[in-house]
Design a protein around this motif. Structure first.
Motif, PDB file in Angstrom:
ATOM      1  N   ARG A 160       0.846  -1.189   0.000  1.00 61.58           N
ATOM      2  CA  ARG A 160       0.000   0.000   0.000  1.00 61.58           C
ATOM      3  C   ARG A 160       0.880   1.236   0.000  1.00 61.58           C
ATOM      4  NH1 ARG A 160      -4.115   2.169   4.659  1.00 61.58           N
ATOM      5  NH2 ARG A 160      -2.124   2.856   5.519  1.00 61.58           N
ATOM      6  N   ASP A 161       0.444   2.263  -0.688  1.00 61.47           N
ATOM      7  CA  ASP A 161       1.194   3.513  -0.728  1.00 61.47           C
ATOM      8  C   ASP A 161       1.159   4.176   0.652  1.00 61.47           C
ATOM      9  OD1 ASP A 161       1.645   6.507  -1.185  1.00 61.47           O
ATOM     10  OD2 ASP A 161       2.043   5.690  -3.177  1.00 61.47           O
ATOM     11  N   GLU A 162       2.326   4.560   1.143  1.00 67.88           N
ATOM     12  CA  GLU A 162       2.413   5.150   2.477  1.00 67.88           C
ATOM     13  C   GLU A 162       1.769   6.529   2.544  1.00 67.88           C
ATOM     14  OE1 GLU A 162       3.393   3.720   5.160  1.00 67.88           O
ATOM     15  OE2 GLU A 162       4.005   1.855   4.199  1.00 67.88           O
ATOM     16  N   GLN A 163       1.798   7.271   1.456  1.00 67.70           N
ATOM     17  CA  GLN A 163       1.240   8.616   1.441  1.00 67.70           C
ATOM     18  C   GLN A 163      -0.214   8.648   0.987  1.00 67.70           C
ATOM     19  OE1 GLN A 163       3.144  10.973   2.712  1.00 67.70           O
ATOM     20  NE2 GLN A 163       4.830   9.495   2.938  1.00 67.70           N
ATOM     21  N   ARG A 164      -0.611   7.678   0.187  1.00 65.79           N
ATOM     22  CA  ARG A 164      -1.985   7.637  -0.332  1.00 65.79           C
ATOM     23  C   ARG A 164      -2.608   6.292   0.066  1.00 65.79           C
ATOM     24  NH1 ARG A 164      -0.968   8.343  -6.521  1.00 65.79           N
ATOM     25  NH2 ARG A 164       0.764   6.973  -5.918  1.00 65.79           N
ATOM     26  N   PRO A 165      -3.305   6.233   1.166  1.00 69.69           N
ATOM     27  CA  PRO A 165      -3.813   4.957   1.687  1.00 69.69           C
ATOM     28  C   PRO A 165      -4.847   4.278   0.806  1.00 69.69           C
ATOM     29  CG  PRO A 165      -4.719   6.801   2.934  1.00 69.69           C
ATOM     30  CD  PRO A 165      -3.669   7.365   2.050  1.00 69.69           C
ATOM     31  N   ASP A 166      -5.305   4.960  -0.248  1.00 73.36           N
ATOM     32  CA  ASP A 166      -6.263   4.338  -1.153  1.00 73.36           C
ATOM     33  C   ASP A 166      -5.587   3.734  -2.379  1.00 73.36           C
ATOM     34  OD1 ASP A 166      -5.507   6.839  -2.106  1.00 73.36           O
ATOM     35  OD2 ASP A 166      -7.427   7.169  -3.139  1.00 73.36           O
ATOM     36  N   VAL A 167      -4.254   3.730  -2.408  1.00 72.34           N
ATOM     37  CA  VAL A 167      -3.503   3.234  -3.569  1.00 72.34           C
ATOM     38  C   VAL A 167      -2.726   1.976  -3.196  1.00 72.34           C
ATOM     39  CG1 VAL A 167      -1.670   3.742  -5.232  1.00 72.34           C
ATOM     40  CG2 VAL A 167      -3.344   5.513  -4.633  1.00 72.34           C
ATOM     41  N   VAL A 168      -2.843   0.968  -4.048  1.00 75.09           N
ATOM     42  CA  VAL A 168      -2.109  -0.288  -3.887  1.00 75.09           C
ATOM     43  C   VAL A 168      -1.134  -0.426  -5.052  1.00 75.09           C
ATOM     44  CG1 VAL A 168      -2.272  -2.813  -3.753  1.00 75.09           C
ATOM     45  CG2 VAL A 168      -4.048  -1.373  -2.695  1.00 75.09           C
ATOM     46  N   HIS A 169       0.122  -0.670  -4.724  1.00 82.35           N
ATOM     47  CA  HIS A 169       1.149  -0.876  -5.752  1.00 82.35           C
ATOM     48  C   HIS A 169       1.357  -2.369  -5.980  1.00 82.35           C
ATOM     49  CE1 HIS A 169       2.135   3.360  -5.558  1.00 82.35           C
ATOM     50  NE2 HIS A 169       2.415   3.270  -4.271  1.00 82.35           N
ATOM     51  N   THR A 229      -5.869   2.550  -7.774  1.00 85.66           N
ATOM     52  CA  THR A 229      -6.567   3.497  -6.903  1.00 85.66           C
ATOM     53  C   THR A 229      -7.924   2.915  -6.527  1.00 85.66           C
ATOM     54  OG1 THR A 229      -5.462   5.364  -7.990  1.00 85.66           O
ATOM     55  CG2 THR A 229      -7.417   5.845  -6.668  1.00 85.66           C
ATOM     56  N   CYS A 230      -8.133   2.749  -5.219  1.00 84.90           N
ATOM     57  CA  CYS A 230      -9.348   2.108  -4.718  1.00 84.90           C
ATOM     58  C   CYS A 230     -10.351   3.159  -4.240  1.00 84.90           C
ATOM     59  CB  CYS A 230      -8.982   1.139  -3.600  1.00 84.90           C
ATOM     60  SG  CYS A 230      -7.804  -0.140  -4.119  1.00 84.90           S
ATOM     61  N   PRO A 231     -11.622   2.764  -4.041  1.00 86.20           N
ATOM     62  CA  PRO A 231     -12.649   3.733  -3.639  1.00 86.20           C
ATOM     63  C   PRO A 231     -12.404   4.387  -2.289  1.00 86.20           C
ATOM     64  CG  PRO A 231     -13.651   1.749  -4.539  1.00 86.20           C
ATOM     65  CD  PRO A 231     -12.196   1.462  -4.373  1.00 86.20           C
ATOM     66  N   GLY A 232     -11.587   3.785  -1.451  1.00 85.60           N
ATOM     67  CA  GLY A 232     -11.308   4.349  -0.134  1.00 85.60           C
ATOM     68  C   GLY A 232     -10.024   3.770   0.427  1.00 85.60           C
ATOM     69  N   PRO A 233      -9.631   4.172   1.652  1.00 84.25           N
ATOM     70  CA  PRO A 233      -8.421   3.635   2.273  1.00 84.25           C
ATOM     71  C   PRO A 233      -8.462   2.111   2.321  1.00 84.25           C
ATOM     72  CG  PRO A 233      -9.256   5.492   3.523  1.00 84.25           C
ATOM     73  CD  PRO A 233     -10.303   5.176   2.499  1.00 84.25           C
ATOM     74  N   VAL A 234      -7.321   1.495   2.043  1.00 79.64           N
ATOM     75  CA  VAL A 234      -7.251   0.045   1.898  1.00 79.64           C
ATOM     76  C   VAL A 234      -6.552  -0.569   3.108  1.00 79.64           C
ATOM     77  CG1 VAL A 234      -6.450  -1.855   0.455  1.00 79.64           C
ATOM     78  CG2 VAL A 234      -7.158   0.295  -0.597  1.00 79.64           C
ATOM     79  N   GLY A 235      -7.253  -1.477   3.792  1.00 83.47           N
ATOM     80  CA  GLY A 235      -6.625  -2.251   4.862  1.00 83.47           C
ATOM     81  C   GLY A 235      -6.220  -3.621   4.379  1.00 83.47           C
ATOM     82  N   SER A 236      -7.017  -4.186   3.496  1.00 83.67           N
ATOM     83  CA  SER A 236      -6.723  -5.472   2.865  1.00 83.67           C
ATOM     84  C   SER A 236      -7.264  -5.439   1.448  1.00 83.67           C
ATOM     85  CB  SER A 236      -7.325  -6.636   3.656  1.00 83.67           C
ATOM     86  OG  SER A 236      -8.739  -6.526   3.699  1.00 83.67           O
ATOM     87  N   ALA A 237      -6.677  -6.245   0.588  1.00 81.79           N
ATOM     88  CA  ALA A 237      -7.085  -6.248  -0.814  1.00 81.79           C
ATOM     89  C   ALA A 237      -6.894  -7.630  -1.402  1.00 81.79           C
ATOM     90  CB  ALA A 237      -6.285  -5.218  -1.614  1.00 81.79           C
ATOM     91  N   THR A 238      -7.710  -7.928  -2.387  1.00 83.56           N
ATOM     92  CA  THR A 238      -7.572  -9.176  -3.144  1.00 83.56           C
ATOM     93  C   THR A 238      -6.892  -8.858  -4.462  1.00 83.56           C
ATOM     94  OG1 THR A 238      -9.581 -10.110  -2.169  1.00 83.56           O
ATOM     95  CG2 THR A 238      -8.788 -11.103  -4.209  1.00 83.56           C
ATOM     96  N   VAL A 239      -5.747  -9.473  -4.675  1.00 82.88           N
ATOM     97  CA  VAL A 239      -4.977  -9.256  -5.905  1.00 82.88           C
ATOM     98  C   VAL A 239      -5.077 -10.512  -6.758  1.00 82.88           C
ATOM     99  CG1 VAL A 239      -2.723  -8.756  -6.903  1.00 82.88           C
ATOM    100  CG2 VAL A 239      -3.414  -7.671  -4.743  1.00 82.88           C
ATOM    101  N   THR A 240      -5.552 -10.335  -7.976  1.00 80.84           N
ATOM    102  CA  THR A 240      -5.637 -11.438  -8.932  1.00 80.84           C
ATOM    103  C   THR A 240      -4.521 -11.294  -9.951  1.00 80.84           C
ATOM    104  OG1 THR A 240      -8.032 -11.610  -8.659  1.00 80.84           O
ATOM    105  CG2 THR A 240      -7.093 -12.576 -10.644  1.00 80.84           C
TER     106      THR A 240
END
Length: 239
Positions: A50-59, A144-155
């Motif tokens: 997860r991006d440290e500055q943008r909590p709604d972004v997953v790299h 970029t996700c709809p809101g801050p991401v705590g967990s995510a499913t990556v396919t």
């Protein structure tokens, strides 16, 4: 027993016992080594964070296993001629191939199609960063996700459309790991907090692996030790 025979017998038993102990140690270490990835060389690698500055972004950083895999992908995307795939199954790789594949729109579209991220059941929108030296450093897709991401499913379905034997070794925060293949295409990642339990579970599974692998080797080492002790008793009785 003559002295020279005792020395030979003692040396043989000692060598056997040491070999068995070494086999046990080797088996324990092999249990933690990932299995072979795919038949063409090194596996793909994936890093999720997860991006440290943008909590709604997953790299998601993807890196190909070998440069020849990029050639194979380039042919499938129509970026390289089909005669680069040789009749014997090998690939005619050339150093210019990554420079042709990496910056192309077809490559970016392929990554966005084969890699997806969802958070809280909602899809995240991906954008491919312009890759530099894609064969060496890989390519990064920012979701970029709809809101801050705590967990995510990556396919992850890269290259498995070309050959189902491909694998991807993935890593995430706090030592999380996963293996993607043509059957296991999705994995849930904890991107902030709460991953300590997951890491502990990984450690417990690794310990179980070690026990199961070494269980078969321990009886052999025990027999070697018994032979060694019997030899010592016999030698003392003779002397």
């Amino acid at each position: 027993m003559p002295p020279h025979r005792r020395r030979r017998w003692r040396g043989a038993v000692t060598a056997f016992a040491l070999a068995m102990c070494s086999a046990v140690a080797t088996a324990a270490s092999v249990a933690l080594v990932p299995a072979a990835a795919h038949p063409f060389g090194d596996p793909q690698t994936v890093a999720v964070a997860r991006d440290e500055q943008r909590p709604d972004v997953v790299h998601v950083r993807w890196r190909v296993g070998g440069p020849d895999d990029l050639t194979l992908l380039g042919v499938s995307l129509g970026l390289l001629p089909e005669d680069r795939l040789l009749p014997d199954g090998n690939v005619d790789y050339r150093y210019s191939d990554p420079g042709l594949v990496g910056p192309s729109e077809q490559f970016s579209a392929y990554l966005l199609k084969r890699i997806t991220v969802t958070a809280d059941g909602r899809p995240c929108v991906g954008a491919v960063e312009p890759p530099r030296a894609v064969a060496r450093t890989g390519a990064t897709v920012d979701f970029t996700c709809p809101g801050p991401v705590g967990s995510a499913t990556v396919t992850m379905r890269t290259l498995t459309d070309l050959n189902s034997a491909y694998r991807a070794l993935a890593t995430g925060p706090d030592g999380q790991r996963a293996v993607y293949d043509s059957v296991r295409e999705s994995h849930d990642w904890v991107l902030t907090g709460g991953s300590a339990t997951r890491s502990a579970n990984l450690g417990r599974r690794a310990a179980v692996q070690i026990v199961s692998v070494t269980a078969g080797a321990l009886p052999v080492a025990t027999v070697a030790l018994m032979l060694f002790r019997r030899f010592n008793r016999r030698r003392k009785a003779v002397t």
